[in-house]
Design an enzyme around this catalytic site. Sequence first.
Site, PDB file in Angstrom:
ATOM      1  CB  SER A   1      45.138  27.584  34.446  1.00 35.93           C
ATOM      2  OG  SER A   1      46.043  27.911  35.484  1.00 35.93           O
TER       3      SER A   1
ATOM      4  CE1 TYR B   1      41.182  29.964  36.903  1.00 42.87           C
ATOM      5  CE2 TYR B   1      43.238  28.919  37.570  1.00 42.87           C
ATOM      6  CZ  TYR B   1      42.536  29.734  36.706  1.00 42.87           C
ATOM      7  OH  TYR B   1      43.179  30.307  35.627  1.00 42.87           O
TER       8      TYR B   1
HETATM    9  N1  LIG Z   1      46.295  35.840  33.916  1.00 39.74           N
HETATM   10  C1  LIG Z   1      46.851  34.738  34.334  1.00 39.74           C
HETATM   11  O1  LIG Z   1      47.841  34.739  35.099  1.00 39.74           O
HETATM   12  C2  LIG Z   1      46.274  33.430  33.893  1.00 39.74           C
HETATM   13  C3  LIG Z   1      46.971  32.264  34.184  1.00 39.74           C
HETATM   14  C4  LIG Z   1      46.450  31.053  33.771  1.00 39.74           C
HETATM   15  C5  LIG Z   1      45.260  31.019  33.070  1.00 39.74           C
HETATM   16  N2  LIG Z   1      44.592  32.156  32.805  1.00 39.74           N
HETATM   17  C6  LIG Z   1      43.324  32.067  32.057  1.00 39.74           C
HETATM   18  O2  LIG Z   1      43.274  33.062  31.049  1.00 39.74           O
HETATM   19  C7  LIG Z   1      41.900  33.349  30.766  1.00 39.74           C
HETATM   20  C8  LIG Z   1      41.535  34.821  30.801  1.00 39.74           C
HETATM   21  O3  LIG Z   1      42.564  35.656  30.898  1.00 39.74           O
HETATM   22  P1  LIG Z   1      42.330  37.191  30.605  1.00 39.74           P
HETATM   23  O4  LIG Z   1      43.648  37.818  30.878  1.00 39.74           O
HETATM   24  O5  LIG Z   1      41.730  37.387  29.258  1.00 39.74           O
HETATM   25  O6  LIG Z   1      41.270  37.625  31.734  1.00 39.74           O
HETATM   26  P2  LIG Z   1      40.424  38.937  31.878  1.00 39.74           P
HETATM   27  O7  LIG Z   1      39.748  38.861  33.204  1.00 39.74           O
HETATM   28  O8  LIG Z   1      41.270  40.156  31.600  1.00 39.74           O
HETATM   29  O9  LIG Z   1      39.363  38.842  30.704  1.00 39.74           O
HETATM   30  C9  LIG Z   1      38.320  37.943  30.737  1.00 39.74           C
HETATM   31  C10 LIG Z   1      37.128  38.580  30.088  1.00 39.74           C
HETATM   32  O10 LIG Z   1      36.072  37.604  30.149  1.00 39.74           O
HETATM   33  C11 LIG Z   1      34.870  38.288  30.364  1.00 39.74           C
HETATM   34  N3  LIG Z   1      33.892  37.363  30.934  1.00 39.74           N
HETATM   35  C12 LIG Z   1      33.836  36.892  32.201  1.00 39.74           C
HETATM   36  N4  LIG Z   1      32.785  36.056  32.329  1.00 39.74           N
HETATM   37  C13 LIG Z   1      32.188  35.986  31.111  1.00 39.74           C
HETATM   38  C14 LIG Z   1      31.059  35.296  30.625  1.00 39.74           C
HETATM   39  N5  LIG Z   1      30.333  34.494  31.415  1.00 39.74           N
HETATM   40  N6  LIG Z   1      30.726  35.464  29.329  1.00 39.74           N
HETATM   41  C15 LIG Z   1      31.442  36.266  28.517  1.00 39.74           C
HETATM   42  N7  LIG Z   1      32.525  36.957  28.940  1.00 39.74           N
HETATM   43  C16 LIG Z   1      32.899  36.816  30.227  1.00 39.74           C
HETATM   44  C17 LIG Z   1      35.215  39.442  31.288  1.00 39.74           C
HETATM   45  O11 LIG Z   1      34.275  40.488  31.168  1.00 39.74           O
HETATM   46  C18 LIG Z   1      36.610  39.834  30.785  1.00 39.74           C
HETATM   47  O12 LIG Z   1      36.572  40.907  29.876  1.00 39.74           O
HETATM   48  C19 LIG Z   1      41.073  32.617  31.802  1.00 39.74           C
HETATM   49  O13 LIG Z   1      40.577  31.426  31.248  1.00 39.74           O
HETATM   50  C20 LIG Z   1      42.102  32.343  32.893  1.00 39.74           C
HETATM   51  O14 LIG Z   1      41.727  31.268  33.698  1.00 39.74           O
HETATM   52  C21 LIG Z   1      45.074  33.363  33.204  1.00 39.74           C
END
Ligand SMILES: NC(=O)c1ccc[n+]([C@@H]2O[C@H](COP(=O)([O-])OP(=O)(O)OC[C@H]3O[C@@H](n4cnc5c(N)ncnc54)[C@H](O)[C@@H]3O)[C@@H](O)[C@H]2O)c1
Length: 266
Positions: A150, A162
Site C-alpha cells: 500500500s 497498517y
Molecule cells: N482498497 C484500497 O483502497 C487499498 C489500498 C491500498 C492497499 N490495499 C490492499 O489491497 C489488498 C486487498 O484489497 P481487496 O480489495 O482485495 O480487499 P477485500 O477486503 O475486498 O478482499 C480481501 C479478501 O481477503 C479475505 N481474507 C481476509 N483475511 C484472510 C485470511 N486470513 N486468509 C484468507 N483470506 C482472507 C477476505 O475474506 C476478503 O475476501 C489488501 O492487501 C489491502 O491492504 C487496498
Amino acid sequence: MDKRLEGKIAIVTGAGQTPGDTIGNGRAISVLFARAGAKVMLVDLRLDSAQETQAMIGREGGESIAFAADVSRAEDCRRTAEKCAETYGRIDILVNNVGIGGEDRGPVDLKEELWDRIFRINLKSMFLTCKYVLPYMEKQGSGSIVNISSVAAVCAVSMLAYKTSKAGVNALTHSVAMKYASKGIRVNCIMPGLMNTPMAIEGFSRLLGINKEDLIQARNSRVPLKGGMGSGWDTAYAALFLASDEAKFITAAVLPVDGGQCAKIG
Ligand SMILES: NC(=O)c1ccc[n+]([C@@H]2O[C@H](COP(=O)([O-])OP(=O)(O)OC[C@H]3O[C@@H](n4cnc5c(N)ncnc54)[C@H](O)[C@@H]3O)[C@@H](O)[C@H]2O)c1
C-alpha cells in the site's frame, strides 16, 4: 484477446472480496488473470466469496478453483500450495493480496491484539505463503510473486500497524527477491493508493461512521491525477504485467499504482 498468462497456474489470496458496489483488488486480479489465460486457484477465508469469483470467471469461460484457507496459518498455506500442485501440477504465479486495516489510530489508542492481528494477516501471511510455494517454484526454475502492499508504507498516514506492516511487505519483497533472483524467481510488489473498492469505501464508512458519498468525494479530491480514485482493475492490470513474462527483467520492484499520491506533498 490477451493471452499473456496462457498455460500459467496462479494462486491469488483474498480472491473473494468485502461485499459492496465495486470490485475488490483480489477479485479483479483473479478475473483478469483468467481472461489472460491463467488457471487460477482462488484462496479465501470465506469460501462463498471465492466461489462468487469462480462463478464470474466461469461465466467468461475461464478456469479456476475456489479453496478455503486462512493464510495467517502455516498449515493452511502448506495445504494451499499442495492442493495447487496436486490439481494443476505446478505453481507459476503467487499473488499475496490478503490485507486488512482496522481501528488503528496510533500507539496510545491502538490495542496490542489489533497490532498483532494486522501483522499476522498482512505480513506473516506473506512469509508463510512464500515459505510453502517457493520450493515448487524453485524446482521448476521459474516463478513470479506479486505482493500487494500500500502507499501507506511510504506516505504519511496516521494508521500505525497498517502502515508498518505494509512497509514490512516492501522489505519482505526485496529480501525474497534477492534470495531467489539467481533461481529465476521474480518477486515484486504493488502499492495501491486510494482505490474505490468495497474494503475502502463500504468498509471504512462502516468503521468510521462516515457517509459513503462523503467518503468517496473526500478520497477523490486527494488524488493528484484527474479522475480521482483508482479501481481494483488498476491494481489488477499492474499485477498482470508484473506476473507476466513481459516483466521478465523486473524483480524487487515496488510499484505505486496511486495516481501520483506518493509524490504529493501534504
Ligand atoms: N482498497 C484500497 O483502497 C487499498 C489500498 C491500498 C492497499 N490495499 C490492499 O489491497 C489488498 C486487498 O484489497 P481487496 O480489495 O482485495 O480487499 P477485500 O477486503 O475486498 O478482499 C480481501 C479478501 O481477503 C479475505 N481474507 C481476509 N483475511 C484472510 C485470511 N486470513 N486468509 C484468507 N483470506 C482472507 C477476505 O475474506 C476478503 O475476501 C489488501 O492487501 C489491502 O491492504 C487496498
